[in-house]
Design a protein around this motif. Structure first.
Motif, mmCIF file in Angstrom:
data_model
loop_
_atom_site.group_PDB
_atom_site.id
_atom_site.type_symbol
_atom_site.label_atom_id
_atom_site.label_comp_id
_atom_site.label_asym_id
_atom_site.label_seq_id
_atom_site.Cartn_x
_atom_site.Cartn_y
_atom_site.Cartn_z
ATOM 1 N N ASN A 106 0.834 -1.199 0.000
ATOM 2 C CA ASN A 106 0.000 0.000 0.000
ATOM 3 C C ASN A 106 0.868 1.247 0.000
ATOM 4 N N TYR A 107 0.243 2.345 -0.392
ATOM 5 C CA TYR A 107 0.975 3.607 -0.500
ATOM 6 C C TYR A 107 0.023 4.763 -0.231
ATOM 7 N N VAL A 108 0.596 5.912 0.097
ATOM 8 C CA VAL A 108 -0.208 7.103 0.349
ATOM 9 C C VAL A 108 -0.659 7.697 -0.979
ATOM 10 N N GLU A 109 -1.962 7.876 -1.128
ATOM 11 C CA GLU A 109 -2.496 8.439 -2.365
ATOM 12 C C GLU A 109 -1.916 9.826 -2.628
ATOM 13 N N GLY A 110 -1.582 10.071 -3.880
ATOM 14 C CA GLY A 110 -1.026 11.360 -4.261
ATOM 15 C C GLY A 110 0.481 11.420 -4.167
ATOM 16 N N TYR A 111 1.115 10.369 -3.666
ATOM 17 C CA TYR A 111 2.572 10.335 -3.579
ATOM 18 C C TYR A 111 3.089 9.864 -4.937
ATOM 19 N N GLY A 112 3.584 10.817 -5.727
ATOM 20 C CA GLY A 112 3.848 10.584 -7.150
ATOM 21 C C GLY A 112 4.775 9.430 -7.453
ATOM 22 N N ASP A 113 5.886 9.306 -6.740
ATOM 23 C CA ASP A 113 6.829 8.236 -7.045
ATOM 24 C C ASP A 113 6.224 6.861 -6.785
ATOM 25 N N SER A 114 5.412 6.740 -5.742
ATOM 26 C CA SER A 114 4.749 5.453 -5.469
ATOM 27 C C SER A 114 3.762 5.125 -6.575
ATOM 28 N N GLU A 115 3.002 6.114 -7.013
ATOM 29 C CA GLU A 115 2.034 5.873 -8.075
ATOM 30 C C GLU A 115 2.732 5.499 -9.376
ATOM 31 N N ALA A 116 3.894 6.120 -9.642
ATOM 32 C CA ALA A 116 4.656 5.777 -10.848
ATOM 33 C C ALA A 116 5.163 4.345 -10.774
ATOM 34 N N ALA A 117 5.618 3.922 -9.581
ATOM 35 C CA ALA A 117 6.098 2.554 -9.419
ATOM 36 C C ALA A 117 4.967 1.549 -9.619
ATOM 37 N N VAL A 118 3.789 1.860 -9.091
ATOM 38 C CA VAL A 118 2.641 0.960 -9.247
ATOM 39 C C VAL A 118 2.285 0.802 -10.723
ATOM 40 N N ARG A 119 2.335 1.903 -11.469
ATOM 41 C CA ARG A 119 2.067 1.810 -12.906
ATOM 42 C C ARG A 119 3.144 0.991 -13.612
#
Length: 302
Positions: A106-119
């Motif tokens: 899981n990750y904090v929503e809006g945290y750009g680097d985490s969202e990029a990694a998930v993609r």
């Protein structure tokens, strides 16, 4: 794989605080470190050109939704985009594949680097949670005292000094049953070792029980919030299905809030599944304000 990126088991010489710097979920990593004394959690250190630059941890037990294991992967900002996150992920998934159907991160929503990694890792979002916080310094005590009661129900702190092993195990079985009924565990998950539960409850005020005619019908429990000595975190609140809708959970939570405020605790955090409107509405009524959101992402192995 980048030849300058390597992963090894974490050792006592590694500094988790340094590797955890800037992590928006840093407190959870420290909590996992505490849980490692009683749970199967494996830790890895990631190195970039021989320099410790990140870490990962995995609990391969069925602690997450669907009976999945859970994992943390974090790389210090200055060492990202070198493949270290993917290498750490491979290490934890190599462990988890031997034990269960998949892994949840899981990750904090809006945290750009985490969202990029998930993609980049092509992981699917399988759940979202609201993190809310209650300022215990400004609660309406008259409201809380009124709501801290349920007709015919006795609410009390856990009498730790009076409990033998059989009583602890009876309580643990009750807690596990309530946890398995939660929306997060609808498809399995929520496995907690008995020893971990015992280790988490270190003082009577940390767990309140609700009894009706002597029968245990509900409970609520808090835990520490590592890194913030003025705050606590709700672990779980549960009531047996046949007694729900009578305000028992609210009575437990409000009585507990008053107890914590009297002990000098400033803030109480809680995490609840998006879509569980009953508990989210109750939290709003009690004065909880949303602090952040977490997204759960999954990698099923088969």
């Amino acid at each position: 794989m980048n030849d300058h990126v390597t992963v090894r088991p974490m050792t006592e010489g590694d500094d988790l605080a340094a590797l955890n710097a800037g992590n928006p979920m840093a407190w959870q990593a420290v909590w996992w470190q505490e849980l490692s004394a009683t749970m199967d959690i494996r830790w890895f250190t990631g190195l970039a050109a021989g320099v410790p630059a990140g870490f990962a941890a995995v609990c391969p037990m069925g602690v997450a939704a669907g009976g999945f294991g859970a994992a943390i992967v974090y790389v210090l900002p200055e060492y990202r985009r070198r493949g270290l996150g993917g290498t750490l992920r491979a290490a934890v998934e190599g462990i988890a594949r031997q034990h269960g159907p998949g892994l949840i991160y899981n990750y904090v929503e809006g945290y750009g680097d985490s969202e990029a990694a998930v993609r980049a890792w092509d992981l699917a979002i399988v759940g979202r949670h609201h993190e809310s916080v209650l300022n215990l310094r400004v609660i309406d005590r008259s409201l809380y005292e009124a709501k801290g009661k349920a007709p015919g129900v006795e609410i009390a702190e856990l009498p730790i000094a009076e409990l033998d092993d059989a009583a602890w195990r009876e309580l643990f079985d009750f807690v596990q049953a309530r946890y398995r009924e939660a929306p997060d565990s609808a498809d399995g998950g929520g496995e907690l070792p008995y020893e971990t539960f015992r280790a988490m409850v270190t003082a009577p005020w940390m767990l309140l029980t609700a009894r009706e005619e002597g029968e245990l019908v509900g409970y609520t429990q808090v835990m520490g919030r590592p890194g913030d000595p003025t705050a606590l975190n709700t672990f779980f609140t549960g009531v047996v299905p046949a007694r729900r809708g009578r305000g028992i959970a609210t009575a437990l939570k409000t009585r507990h809030a008053l107890l914590m405020a009297d002990r000098g605790v400033d803030r109480l955090f809680t995490q609840n599944m998006e879509g569980n409107e009953a508990i989210l509405a109750a939290n709003r009524t009690l004065g909880f304000a949303r602090a952040s959101g977490y997204a759960d992402v999954a990698h099923p192995f088969y």
